[in-house]
Motif scaffolding. Structure first.
Motif, PDB file in Angstrom:
ATOM      1  N   MET A 182     -48.835  -5.505  41.233  1.00  0.00           N
ATOM      2  CA  MET A 182     -48.149  -4.388  41.862  1.00  0.00           C
ATOM      3  C   MET A 182     -47.125  -4.810  42.910  1.00  0.00           C
ATOM      4  N   PRO A 183     -47.336  -5.880  43.704  1.00  0.00           N
ATOM      5  CA  PRO A 183     -46.264  -6.304  44.627  1.00  0.00           C
ATOM      6  C   PRO A 183     -44.974  -6.656  43.901  1.00  0.00           C
ATOM      7  N   TYR A 184     -45.087  -7.279  42.733  1.00  0.00           N
ATOM      8  CA  TYR A 184     -43.889  -7.606  41.957  1.00  0.00           C
ATOM      9  C   TYR A 184     -43.212  -6.332  41.457  1.00  0.00           C
ATOM     10  N   ILE A 185     -44.001  -5.353  41.019  1.00  0.00           N
ATOM     11  CA  ILE A 185     -43.436  -4.080  40.584  1.00  0.00           C
ATOM     12  C   ILE A 185     -42.711  -3.404  41.745  1.00  0.00           C
ATOM     13  N   VAL A 206     -43.553  -8.527  50.207  1.00  0.00           N
ATOM     14  CA  VAL A 206     -44.408  -7.353  50.003  1.00  0.00           C
ATOM     15  C   VAL A 206     -45.877  -7.742  50.106  1.00  0.00           C
ATOM     16  N   CYS A 207     -46.227  -8.897  49.556  1.00  0.00           N
ATOM     17  CA  CYS A 207     -47.617  -9.371  49.626  1.00  0.00           C
ATOM     18  C   CYS A 207     -48.053  -9.595  51.068  1.00  0.00           C
ATOM     19  N   LEU A 208     -47.165 -10.144  51.890  1.00  0.00           N
ATOM     20  CA  LEU A 208     -47.500 -10.405  53.292  1.00  0.00           C
ATOM     21  C   LEU A 208     -47.739  -9.114  54.057  1.00  0.00           C
ATOM     22  N   VAL A 209     -47.205  -8.006  53.558  1.00  0.00           N
ATOM     23  CA  VAL A 209     -47.470  -6.703  54.181  1.00  0.00           C
ATOM     24  C   VAL A 209     -48.745  -6.091  53.627  1.00  0.00           C
ATOM     25  N   GLN A 210     -48.929  -6.186  52.300  1.00  0.00           N
ATOM     26  CA  GLN A 210     -50.073  -5.533  51.664  1.00  0.00           C
ATOM     27  C   GLN A 210     -51.383  -6.270  51.903  1.00  0.00           C
ATOM     28  N   ALA A 211     -51.343  -7.600  51.966  1.00  0.00           N
ATOM     29  CA  ALA A 211     -52.575  -8.376  52.108  1.00  0.00           C
ATOM     30  C   ALA A 211     -53.357  -8.004  53.371  1.00  0.00           C
ATOM     31  N   PRO A 212     -52.733  -7.916  54.567  1.00  0.00           N
ATOM     32  CA  PRO A 212     -53.510  -7.515  55.750  1.00  0.00           C
ATOM     33  C   PRO A 212     -54.123  -6.125  55.625  1.00  0.00           C
ATOM     34  N   PHE A 213     -53.387  -5.187  54.989  1.00  0.00           N
ATOM     35  CA  PHE A 213     -53.946  -3.845  54.811  1.00  0.00           C
ATOM     36  C   PHE A 213     -55.165  -3.886  53.883  1.00  0.00           C
ATOM     37  N   TYR A 214     -55.078  -4.697  52.839  1.00  0.00           N
ATOM     38  CA  TYR A 214     -56.226  -4.815  51.933  1.00  0.00           C
ATOM     39  C   TYR A 214     -57.428  -5.426  52.655  1.00  0.00           C
ATOM     40  N   LEU A 215     -57.192  -6.499  53.403  1.00  0.00           N
ATOM     41  CA  LEU A 215     -58.281  -7.134  54.143  1.00  0.00           C
ATOM     42  C   LEU A 215     -58.837  -6.191  55.201  1.00  0.00           C
ATOM     43  N   GLY A 216     -57.961  -5.357  55.776  1.00  0.00           N
ATOM     44  CA  GLY A 216     -58.455  -4.366  56.723  1.00  0.00           C
ATOM     45  C   GLY A 216     -59.368  -3.356  56.073  1.00  0.00           C
ATOM     46  N   THR A 217     -59.126  -3.074  54.793  1.00  0.00           N
ATOM     47  CA  THR A 217     -59.987  -2.144  54.060  1.00  0.00           C
ATOM     48  C   THR A 217     -61.357  -2.752  53.779  1.00  0.00           C
ATOM     49  N   VAL A 219     -55.410 -14.274  53.420  1.00  0.00           N
ATOM     50  CA  VAL A 219     -54.019 -13.836  53.214  1.00  0.00           C
ATOM     51  C   VAL A 219     -53.286 -14.812  52.308  1.00  0.00           C
ATOM     52  N   VAL A 220     -53.479 -16.114  52.553  1.00  0.00           N
ATOM     53  CA  VAL A 220     -52.824 -17.134  51.727  1.00  0.00           C
ATOM     54  C   VAL A 220     -53.268 -17.005  50.273  1.00  0.00           C
ATOM     55  N   LEU A 221     -54.562 -16.816  50.050  1.00  0.00           N
ATOM     56  CA  LEU A 221     -55.065 -16.709  48.684  1.00  0.00           C
ATOM     57  C   LEU A 221     -54.571 -15.439  47.991  1.00  0.00           C
ATOM     58  N   LEU A 222     -54.495 -14.329  48.723  1.00  0.00           N
ATOM     59  CA  LEU A 222     -54.010 -13.089  48.130  1.00  0.00           C
ATOM     60  C   LEU A 222     -52.537 -13.199  47.734  1.00  0.00           C
ATOM     61  N   VAL A 223     -51.736 -13.819  48.600  1.00  0.00           N
ATOM     62  CA  VAL A 223     -50.320 -14.013  48.270  1.00  0.00           C
ATOM     63  C   VAL A 223     -50.185 -14.949  47.072  1.00  0.00           C
ATOM     64  N   ALA A 224     -50.957 -16.048  47.092  1.00  0.00           N
ATOM     65  CA  ALA A 224     -50.909 -16.993  45.974  1.00  0.00           C
ATOM     66  C   ALA A 224     -51.379 -16.342  44.681  1.00  0.00           C
ATOM     67  N   GLY A 225     -52.390 -15.478  44.758  1.00  0.00           N
ATOM     68  CA  GLY A 225     -52.880 -14.788  43.567  1.00  0.00           C
ATOM     69  C   GLY A 225     -51.839 -13.858  42.978  1.00  0.00           C
ATOM     70  N   ASN A 273     -63.314  -5.831  43.493  1.00  0.00           N
ATOM     71  CA  ASN A 273     -64.142  -7.038  43.472  1.00  0.00           C
ATOM     72  C   ASN A 273     -63.741  -8.052  44.531  1.00  0.00           C
ATOM     73  N   ALA A 274     -62.793  -7.693  45.409  1.00  0.00           N
ATOM     74  CA  ALA A 274     -62.308  -8.621  46.436  1.00  0.00           C
ATOM     75  C   ALA A 274     -61.871  -9.938  45.811  1.00  0.00           C
ATOM     76  N   SER A 275     -61.125  -9.853  44.707  1.00  0.00           N
ATOM     77  CA  SER A 275     -60.697 -11.032  43.973  1.00  0.00           C
ATOM     78  C   SER A 275     -59.442 -11.624  44.599  1.00  0.00           C
ATOM     79  N   ILE A 276     -59.158 -12.885  44.251  1.00  0.00           N
ATOM     80  CA  ILE A 276     -57.909 -13.501  44.698  1.00  0.00           C
ATOM     81  C   ILE A 276     -56.703 -12.813  44.051  1.00  0.00           C
ATOM     82  N   LEU A 277     -56.938 -12.067  42.970  1.00  0.00           N
ATOM     83  CA  LEU A 277     -55.883 -11.283  42.327  1.00  0.00           C
ATOM     84  C   LEU A 277     -56.001  -9.801  42.686  1.00  0.00           C
TER      85      LEU A 277
END
Length: 459
Positions: A89-92, A133-144, A173-179, A80-84
């Motif tokens: 999973m980054p915490y895990i 971890v979020c700073l690495v995963q967020a760009p990949f998600y946005l790239g998708t 990216v900021v919103l994804l990390v904050a979420g 759903n391209a949510s802020i969450l």
């Protein structure tokens, strides 16, 4: 039914327990509400079309592969391209990294032994690593979702700004990390003030939120044209309930090692040992001591073979690793789970420390000398029970591929017949029920899982 209703009344009558349950439900509602808040400047309908196109280009069935797995763990927030969208999973991932690094870094090993203060420091390290971890995963998600991995020109209507501009990427990216940090905070608050393990509960809620939709799709497929009919749906439900029961048995199965504690007077020889015996207890060694961690580790590595298909797309054998229901994928998946089961059990159950603690507290295993022989005995027993436990765990992990196409027709519903999803749900529910039972028993009420036999025998 009357006993169950009475148990619910007992739960509600315990003020502290009622407040914890209500707090937990409130945090879950906040989490589910946040999963429907999308990133700015996005047309969700078009993003859904892009993700479907990405699945087809990747050779995955709908609901399978990386996108389906992550979407199930986040309760649909990923799709759903949510802020969450990154969920918990980054915490895990950060927790696993810290746990593994604790084996090699003396500073982390010292923190693990420092009690409450050490745990607080480790938690703080895990939180900061989660942001990394979020700073690495967020760009990949946005790239998708922006089509960087696919030509996104055909999906430009999905965005109200240029998807490649910094005005989209930076706030996203900021919103994804904050979420992700917000989801981590919710989980910790549930653990502190609610009932159960908050992080695990959020994952379980995300998985369960997909179950009604998956079941509805399966019912529509079976009762529609070409389906097997309503009787097949009933068979599926009964088989799923059987799988759940077997998963519960795997989660609670233990091997009890008898322990005898000798009193200090006995140890000094001041009391006739034939007239007095020490208290008997047990060490419960779980058959599946590693839980779902081997599946999580193996799942992370299983994305690598799929990437290798990009090197030689004509190789049909490698192409099978793109599909989580293929035999190639599941054979390798099962082998990795068995290997990781032994590895994770070995690093999480310190038999030498257990033997030292027994010796220090005057405990011994009958017919086994204290010290090294006790450690070797425990290690031998643990190895023997880990083998069948790891095999059963591997069977549960590949069970969705076995039932898919034979009993279950849709991909999404097949994923609930085993794997990480089912074991997480079973484990979290059992842990939560156990905590509720503890509160009830402390207030002299029967627990949720107390049997008539237990009550009549005074247990």
């Amino acid at each position: 039914m009357k006993e169950f209703i009475q148990t619910l009344k007992n739960i509600w009558s315990v003020n502290e327990l009622r407040e914890k349950i209500l707090f937990t439900l409130g945090m879950i509602l906040v989490y589910r509400f946040a999963t429907h808040i999308s990133l700015p400047a996005i047309n969700l309908a078009e993003v859904g079309n892009l993700l479907d196109h990405y699945r087809k280009q990747g050779g995955n069935n709908q609901g399978a592969g990386l996108l389906g797995l992550l979407s199930s763990f986040t309760g649909g927030a990923f799709a759903n391209a949510s802020i969450l969208a990154l969920g918990i999973m980054p915490y895990i991932s950060a927790s696993i990294i810290v746990q593994l690094m604790g084996m090699a870094i003396p500073y982390l090993q010292k923190l693990q032994k420092d009690g409450e203060s050490g745990r607080n420091t480790l938690n703080q390290i895990t939180r900061w690593l989660t942001i990394g971890v979020c700073l690495v995963q967020a760009p990949f998600y946005l790239g998708t979702i922006t089509g960087v991995f696919l030509p996104y020109e055909q999906f430009r209507t999905a965005y109200f700004v240029e998807p490649g501009s910094i005005w989209f990427w930076l706030p996203s990216v900021v919103l994804l990390v904050a979420g992700a940090v917000f989801a981590m905070w919710l989980g910790e608050k549930i653990t502190d003030k609610g009932i159960g393990n908050g992080i695990s509960i959020l994952i379980m809620v995300g998985i369960l939120s997909r179950l009604p939709e998956a079941f509805a799709q399966e019912v529509a497929t079976q009762t529609g044209k070409g389906g097997a009919g309503t009787i097949m749906v009933l068979i599926e439900v009964l088989f799923w309930m059987l799988v759940v029961v077997l998963a519960i048995m795997l989660s609670v199965a233990v091997r009890k090692i008898p322990i005898q504690y000798v009193s200090r007077a006995q140890a000094r020889g001041g009391v006739n040992r034939n007239l007095m015996q020490g208290a008997r207890q047990y060490i419960p060694l779980k058959v599946n001591a590693s839980g779902v961690m081997p599946i999580i580790f193996a799942q992370a590595l299983m994305f690598i073979p799929g990437l290798l298909t990009q090197v030689d797309e004509s190789n049909t054998f490698l192409a099978g690793f793109k599909n989580v229901f293929s035999w190639q994928y599941n054979v390798l998946f099962a082998i990795l789970i068995i290997v990781f089961s032994f590895f994770y059990t070995a690093i999480t159950i310190p038999v030498n420390q257990m033997a030292d603690d027994l010796k220090r507290n005057g405990g011994l295993i009958p017919k086994v000398r204290p010290g090294k022989e006790t450690a070797d005995y425990l290690d031998d027993i643990l190895s023997k029970i880990t083998l069948p436990g790891s095999i059963f765990l591997a069977i549960f992990a590949v069970l969705p591929a076995i039932v898919h196409g034979t009993i279950v027709q849709t991909d999404a519903f097949a994923l609930f017949f085993g794997g990480t999803s089912l074991l997480i749900m079973v484990g979290v529910i059992l842990d939560t029920v156990q905590q509720i039972n503890t509160y009830l028993l402390n207030h002299h009420y029967d627990g949720l899982m107390q049997s008539k036999l237990s009550r009549t025998s005074g247990l």
